[in-house]
Motif scaffolding. Structure first.
Motif, PDB file in Angstrom:
ATOM      1  N   SER A   1       0.803  -1.215   0.000  1.00 11.54           N
ATOM      2  CA  SER A   1       0.000   0.000   0.000  1.00 11.54           C
ATOM      3  C   SER A   1       0.838   1.267   0.000  1.00 11.54           C
ATOM      4  O   SER A   1       1.729   1.433   0.815  1.00 11.54           O
ATOM      5  CB  SER A   1      -0.924   0.011   1.207  1.00 11.54           C
ATOM      6  OG  SER A   1      -1.876  -1.009   1.059  1.00 11.54           O
ATOM      7  N   ARG A   2       0.527   2.143  -0.924  1.00 11.19           N
ATOM      8  CA  ARG A   2       1.066   3.500  -0.861  1.00 11.19           C
ATOM      9  C   ARG A   2       0.352   4.212   0.281  1.00 11.19           C
ATOM     10  O   ARG A   2      -0.687   3.751   0.757  1.00 11.19           O
ATOM     11  CB  ARG A   2       0.807   4.212  -2.195  1.00 11.19           C
ATOM     12  CG  ARG A   2      -0.671   4.242  -2.571  1.00 11.19           C
ATOM     13  CD  ARG A   2      -0.896   4.672  -4.005  1.00 11.19           C
ATOM     14  NE  ARG A   2      -2.123   4.081  -4.531  1.00 11.19           N
ATOM     15  CZ  ARG A   2      -3.172   4.787  -4.925  1.00 11.19           C
ATOM     16  NH1 ARG A   2      -3.166   6.075  -4.855  1.00 11.19           N
ATOM     17  NH2 ARG A   2      -4.242   4.171  -5.403  1.00 11.19           N
ATOM     18  N   ASP A   3       0.867   5.332   0.699  1.00  9.17           N
ATOM     19  CA  ASP A   3       0.287   6.047   1.827  1.00  9.17           C
ATOM     20  C   ASP A   3      -0.862   6.946   1.390  1.00  9.17           C
ATOM     21  O   ASP A   3      -1.780   7.206   2.137  1.00  9.17           O
ATOM     22  CB  ASP A   3       1.347   6.897   2.533  1.00  9.17           C
ATOM     23  CG  ASP A   3       2.431   6.022   3.143  1.00  9.17           C
ATOM     24  OD1 ASP A   3       2.113   4.880   3.509  1.00  9.17           O
ATOM     25  OD2 ASP A   3       3.579   6.484   3.236  1.00  9.17           O
TER      26      ASP A   3
ATOM     27  N   PRO B   1     -14.809  -2.594  -0.411  1.00 14.48           N
ATOM     28  CA  PRO B   1     -14.378  -3.365  -1.573  1.00 14.48           C
ATOM     29  C   PRO B   1     -14.330  -2.471  -2.816  1.00 14.48           C
ATOM     30  O   PRO B   1     -15.143  -1.559  -2.961  1.00 14.48           O
ATOM     31  CB  PRO B   1     -15.463  -4.441  -1.729  1.00 14.48           C
ATOM     32  CG  PRO B   1     -16.496  -4.189  -0.691  1.00 14.48           C
ATOM     33  CD  PRO B   1     -16.171  -2.940   0.023  1.00 14.48           C
ATOM     34  N   ARG B   2     -13.407  -2.773  -3.703  1.00 19.49           N
ATOM     35  CA  ARG B   2     -13.198  -1.908  -4.859  1.00 19.49           C
ATOM     36  C   ARG B   2     -13.066  -2.716  -6.138  1.00 19.49           C
ATOM     37  O   ARG B   2     -12.415  -3.757  -6.161  1.00 19.49           O
ATOM     38  CB  ARG B   2     -11.920  -1.096  -4.643  1.00 19.49           C
ATOM     39  CG  ARG B   2     -11.650  -0.110  -5.761  1.00 19.49           C
ATOM     40  CD  ARG B   2     -10.548   0.842  -5.408  1.00 19.49           C
ATOM     41  NE  ARG B   2     -10.465   1.889  -6.407  1.00 19.49           N
ATOM     42  CZ  ARG B   2      -9.604   2.893  -6.366  1.00 19.49           C
ATOM     43  NH1 ARG B   2      -8.748   2.978  -5.368  1.00 19.49           N
ATOM     44  NH2 ARG B   2      -9.600   3.798  -7.326  1.00 19.49           N
ATOM     45  N   PHE B   3     -13.697  -2.216  -7.213  1.00 21.15           N
ATOM     46  CA  PHE B   3     -13.524  -2.830  -8.528  1.00 21.15           C
ATOM     47  C   PHE B   3     -12.238  -2.278  -9.128  1.00 21.15           C
ATOM     48  O   PHE B   3     -12.082  -1.054  -9.237  1.00 21.15           O
ATOM     49  CB  PHE B   3     -14.715  -2.505  -9.449  1.00 21.15           C
ATOM     50  CG  PHE B   3     -14.402  -2.807 -10.884  1.00 21.15           C
ATOM     51  CD1 PHE B   3     -14.365  -4.113 -11.345  1.00 21.15           C
ATOM     52  CD2 PHE B   3     -14.091  -1.785 -11.765  1.00 21.15           C
ATOM     53  CE1 PHE B   3     -14.024  -4.392 -12.664  1.00 21.15           C
ATOM     54  CE2 PHE B   3     -13.753  -2.046 -13.086  1.00 21.15           C
ATOM     55  CZ  PHE B   3     -13.718  -3.355 -13.536  1.00 21.15           C
TER      56      PHE B   3
ATOM     57  N   VAL C   1     -14.354   1.844  -9.192  1.00 21.33           N
ATOM     58  CA  VAL C   1     -15.277   2.293  -8.146  1.00 21.33           C
ATOM     59  C   VAL C   1     -14.893   1.776  -6.758  1.00 21.33           C
ATOM     60  O   VAL C   1     -14.652   0.580  -6.583  1.00 21.33           O
ATOM     61  CB  VAL C   1     -16.722   1.868  -8.493  1.00 21.33           C
ATOM     62  CG1 VAL C   1     -17.702   2.305  -7.403  1.00 21.33           C
ATOM     63  CG2 VAL C   1     -17.126   2.447  -9.841  1.00 21.33           C
ATOM     64  N   LYS C   2     -14.837   2.700  -5.818  1.00 18.44           N
ATOM     65  CA  LYS C   2     -14.552   2.374  -4.417  1.00 18.44           C
ATOM     66  C   LYS C   2     -15.849   2.084  -3.668  1.00 18.44           C
ATOM     67  O   LYS C   2     -16.903   2.567  -4.038  1.00 18.44           O
ATOM     68  CB  LYS C   2     -13.853   3.560  -3.739  1.00 18.44           C
ATOM     69  CG  LYS C   2     -12.557   3.990  -4.406  1.00 18.44           C
ATOM     70  CD  LYS C   2     -12.067   5.286  -3.776  1.00 18.44           C
ATOM     71  CE  LYS C   2     -10.865   5.814  -4.523  1.00 18.44           C
ATOM     72  NZ  LYS C   2     -10.355   7.047  -3.921  1.00 18.44           N
ATOM     73  N   ARG C   3     -15.708   1.353  -2.577  1.00 22.46           N
ATOM     74  CA  ARG C   3     -16.847   1.021  -1.701  1.00 22.46           C
ATOM     75  C   ARG C   3     -18.029   0.460  -2.494  1.00 22.46           C
ATOM     76  O   ARG C   3     -19.174   0.881  -2.346  1.00 22.46           O
ATOM     77  CB  ARG C   3     -17.291   2.251  -0.889  1.00 22.46           C
ATOM     78  CG  ARG C   3     -16.203   2.773   0.053  1.00 22.46           C
ATOM     79  CD  ARG C   3     -16.593   4.061   0.725  1.00 22.46           C
ATOM     80  NE  ARG C   3     -16.816   5.146  -0.222  1.00 22.46           N
ATOM     81  CZ  ARG C   3     -15.840   5.881  -0.747  1.00 22.46           C
ATOM     82  NH1 ARG C   3     -14.596   5.676  -0.413  1.00 22.46           N
ATOM     83  NH2 ARG C   3     -16.112   6.822  -1.622  1.00 22.46           N
TER      84      ARG C   3
HETATM   85  N1  MTE Z   1     -17.083   5.427  -4.838  1.00 20.57           N
HETATM   86  C1  MTE Z   1     -16.221   6.217  -5.552  1.00 20.57           C
HETATM   87  N2  MTE Z   1     -15.251   5.629  -6.280  1.00 20.57           N
HETATM   88  C2  MTE Z   1     -14.383   6.392  -7.022  1.00 20.57           C
HETATM   89  C3  MTE Z   1     -14.501   7.798  -7.054  1.00 20.57           C
HETATM   90  C4  MTE Z   1     -15.551   8.394  -6.265  1.00 20.57           C
HETATM   91  O1  MTE Z   1     -15.728   9.622  -6.216  1.00 20.57           O
HETATM   92  N3  MTE Z   1     -16.384   7.568  -5.525  1.00 20.57           N
HETATM   93  N4  MTE Z   1     -13.615   8.551  -7.803  1.00 20.57           N
HETATM   94  C5  MTE Z   1     -12.942   7.855  -8.920  1.00 20.57           C
HETATM   95  C6  MTE Z   1     -11.845   8.627  -9.519  1.00 20.57           C
HETATM   96  S1  MTE Z   1     -12.287   9.969 -10.467  1.00 20.57           S
HETATM   97  C7  MTE Z   1     -10.522   8.232  -9.424  1.00 20.57           C
HETATM   98  S2  MTE Z   1      -9.279   9.013 -10.291  1.00 20.57           S
HETATM   99  C8  MTE Z   1     -10.102   7.123  -8.538  1.00 20.57           C
HETATM  100  C9  MTE Z   1      -8.984   7.559  -7.576  1.00 20.57           C
HETATM  101  O2  MTE Z   1      -8.472   6.457  -6.894  1.00 20.57           O
HETATM  102  P1  MTE Z   1      -7.273   6.556  -5.846  1.00 20.57           P
HETATM  103  O3  MTE Z   1      -7.775   7.300  -4.655  1.00 20.57           O
HETATM  104  O4  MTE Z   1      -6.914   5.130  -5.516  1.00 20.57           O
HETATM  105  O5  MTE Z   1      -6.137   7.266  -6.519  1.00 20.57           O
HETATM  106  O6  MTE Z   1     -11.200   6.574  -7.807  1.00 20.57           O
HETATM  107  C10 MTE Z   1     -12.430   6.466  -8.531  1.00 20.57           C
HETATM  108  N5  MTE Z   1     -13.407   5.754  -7.739  1.00 20.57           N
END
Ligand code: MTE
Ligand code: MO
Length: 159
Positions: free
Chosen positions: A117-119, A126-128, A139-141
């Motif tokens: 992991s970077r800082d 969970p993330r795609f 997408v995060k979460r």
């Molecule tokens: N749920 C969620 N996922 C997201 C986003 C967000 O606003 N909400 N932003 C996206 C964008 S624009 C980018 S560039 C990346 C950034 O990921 P990082 O924080 O690992 O660099 O997450 C993506 N996933």
């Protein structure tokens, strides 16, 4: 205070700290095609674990490469019986939805962990994640992954 248990308070707080980091705290994700399956960070399901090196690149030019571990999208698509006419994988979070073209999406994983992991940046598990997909679609979460069939004139969702 006994020698066997010199600092009971410290020990207790350590256990709580570990609990907060536990993979079982990561929410489960629903995957929907013709069938619906649920996958979570714990290894209590039959999905094989996979890992992937992926570069997250923002439209701003910022980028970072990490190794992620989780379950391959192919395995999830198979279990949820994605229809043959599927054009996109829809990844939905509470704040954000993205449609990812199915071909690169099938090379990705639903990540429950990130190695080396970077800082900076936010884990957002969970993330795609998939290589060759713009950072804005990683997408995060993620709460839900689903198979969608878009018409050629229909815009894939983002935001
Ligand atoms: N749920 C969620 N996922 C997201 C986003 C967000 O606003 N909400 N932003 C996206 C964008 S624009 C980018 S560039 C990346 C950034 O990921 P990082 O924080 O690992 O660099 O997450 C993506 N996933
Ligand atoms: Mo971004």
């Amino acid at each position: 205070m006994t020698a066997a248990n010199p600092e009971p308070a410290e020990e207790g707080s350590e256990l709580r700290a570990q609990g907060a980091e536990s993979p079982t705290e990561t929410p489960a994700v629903a995957v929907e095609g013709r069938e619906r399956v649920v996958v979570s960070a714990g290894e209590g399901d039959s999905f094989p674990r996979a890992s992937l090196v992926c570069t997250v690149e923002c439209a701003s030019g910022e980028r970072a490469t990490d190794e992620w571990t989780g379950v391959s999208v192919v395995a999830l698509a198979d279990a949820a019986d994605f229809p043959g006419e599927t054009t996109h994988l829809r990844a939905e979070a509470d704040d954000f939805t993205a449609d990812i073209p199915i071909r690169p999406a099938l090379g990705g994983i639903l990540a429950f962990d990130r190695r080396n992991s970077r800082d900076d940046g936010e884990l957002g598990l969970p993330r795609f994640v998939a290589d060759g997909v713009e950072g804005e679609r990683l997408v995060k979460r993620v709460e839900r992954l689903s198979a969608v069939s878009l018409d050629p004139d229909e815009e894939p969702r983002i935001g």
